[in-house]
Design an enzyme around this catalytic site. Structure first.
Site, short mmCIF file in Angstrom:
data_model
loop_
_atom_site.label_atom_id
_atom_site.label_comp_id
_atom_site.label_asym_id
_atom_site.label_seq_id
_atom_site.Cartn_x
_atom_site.Cartn_y
_atom_site.Cartn_z
N HIS A 227 0.86 -1.19 0.00
CA HIS A 227 0.00 0.00 0.00
C HIS A 227 0.90 1.25 0.00
CE1 HIS A 227 -3.52 2.43 0.88
NE2 HIS A 227 -2.79 3.07 1.78
N ASP B 35 -6.69 -8.47 5.90
CA ASP B 35 -7.83 -9.00 6.66
C ASP B 35 -9.11 -8.45 6.01
OD1 ASP B 35 -8.11 -6.40 7.50
OD2 ASP B 35 -7.51 -6.78 9.58
N ALA B 36 -10.22 -8.58 6.72
CA ALA B 36 -11.50 -8.23 6.10
C ALA B 36 -11.69 -6.72 5.93
CB ALA B 36 -12.65 -8.81 6.93
C1 GRF Z 1 1.49 0.60 -5.93
O1 GRF Z 1 1.91 1.83 -5.40
C2 GRF Z 1 0.48 -0.05 -5.04
O2 GRF Z 1 0.75 0.07 -3.69
C3 GRF Z 1 -0.76 0.72 -5.41
O3 GRF Z 1 -0.68 0.81 -6.81
C4 GRF Z 1 0.68 0.80 -7.20
C5 GRF Z 1 0.86 -0.33 -8.17
O4 GRF Z 1 2.01 -0.15 -8.95
N1 GRF Z 1 -1.94 0.15 -4.90
P1 GRF Z 1 2.47 -1.26 -10.00
O5 GRF Z 1 1.26 -1.71 -10.78
O6 GRF Z 1 3.10 -2.39 -9.23
O7 GRF Z 1 3.46 -0.55 -10.87
#
Ligand code: GRF
Length: 199
Positions: free
Chosen positions: A112, A144-145
């Site tokens: 994230h 988790d959920a």
């Molecule tokens: C990452 O920063 C991820 O955390 C977010 O979207 C981006 C995905 O990048 N949810 P990629 O597709 O791996 O280049």
């Protein structure tokens, strides 16, 4: 129970929705200690799937819209994943909330682009910038959920610079995010080696 890959290593499945640079980092990592046995997506035509295809890794697409309900989609995705018997599923830019069938059948790691528990959700970088934080970053956590609420595995910090846009900040976060994800998966795989029946 997991099935070792032909190379004798545990298998993982990576879920993507976009460019797949986190996936690429896993594919390129030396000594990961496990193999990406499949890449799944919730949509067609994305670079993440093309990266897998170029690497000769099986892909699948499981679209919410192809199922009568979200619960049916969850069951279909769980069944698709189960076919690969992964030690873990890695959600790497997968822009869907996983349901109880997937989470009941698999251990899932998510990455994230913010320092949780701050800024959960789909617009983490935009939200952090709008809030005016001077430091943000990325988090790897068990799913988790809830939405980005599971136990934290690792985090990396990134300074917000004057003039940063959502795009410039996200790109700097993603540099650290890729390293973090590789380190987390490598550490998990080292644990499976120590305990071959784990997973
Ligand atoms: C990452 O920063 C991820 O955390 C977010 O979207 C981006 C995905 O990048 N949810 P990629 O597709 O791996 O280049």
């Amino acid at each position: 129970m997991t099935t070792p890959t032909p190379a004798g290593r545990p298998g993982i499945v990576v879920l993507v929705s976009g460019s797949g640079t986190n996936l690429q980092a896993l594919l390129d990592a030396p000594d990961l200690g496990c193999d990406v046995v499949a890449v799944g997506a919730d949509r067609d035509g994305i670079e993440g799937l093309r990266r897998a295809e170029r690497a000769g890794i099986p892909t699948f697409v499981c679209r919410v819209g192809d199922h009568p309900s979200r619960a049916d989609w969850d069951l279909a995705l769980a069944a698709e994943l189960a076919g690969y018997r992964p030690a873990v599923v890695v959600s790497a830019g997968f822009m869907k909330i996983l349901g109880p069938a997937v989470l009941g059948g698999h251990r899932v790691v998510n990455t994230h682009p913010a320092l949780l528990p701050s800024f959960p959700g789909a617009h983490a970088v935009r939200d952090a910038l709008a809030h005016g934080v001077r430091v943000t970053g990325c988090t790897c956590h068990w799913v988790d959920a809830g939405v980005d609420t599971g136990p934290i595995i690792d985090q990396r910090a990134v300074r917000v610079e004057e003039g940063d846009t959502e795009e410039s900040l996200h790109e700097r976060i993603k540099v650290l995010e890729r390293d973090m994800l590789v380190d987390v998966v490598r550490a998990l795989a080292a644990g499976w080696k120590a305990e071959p029946d784990a997973g």
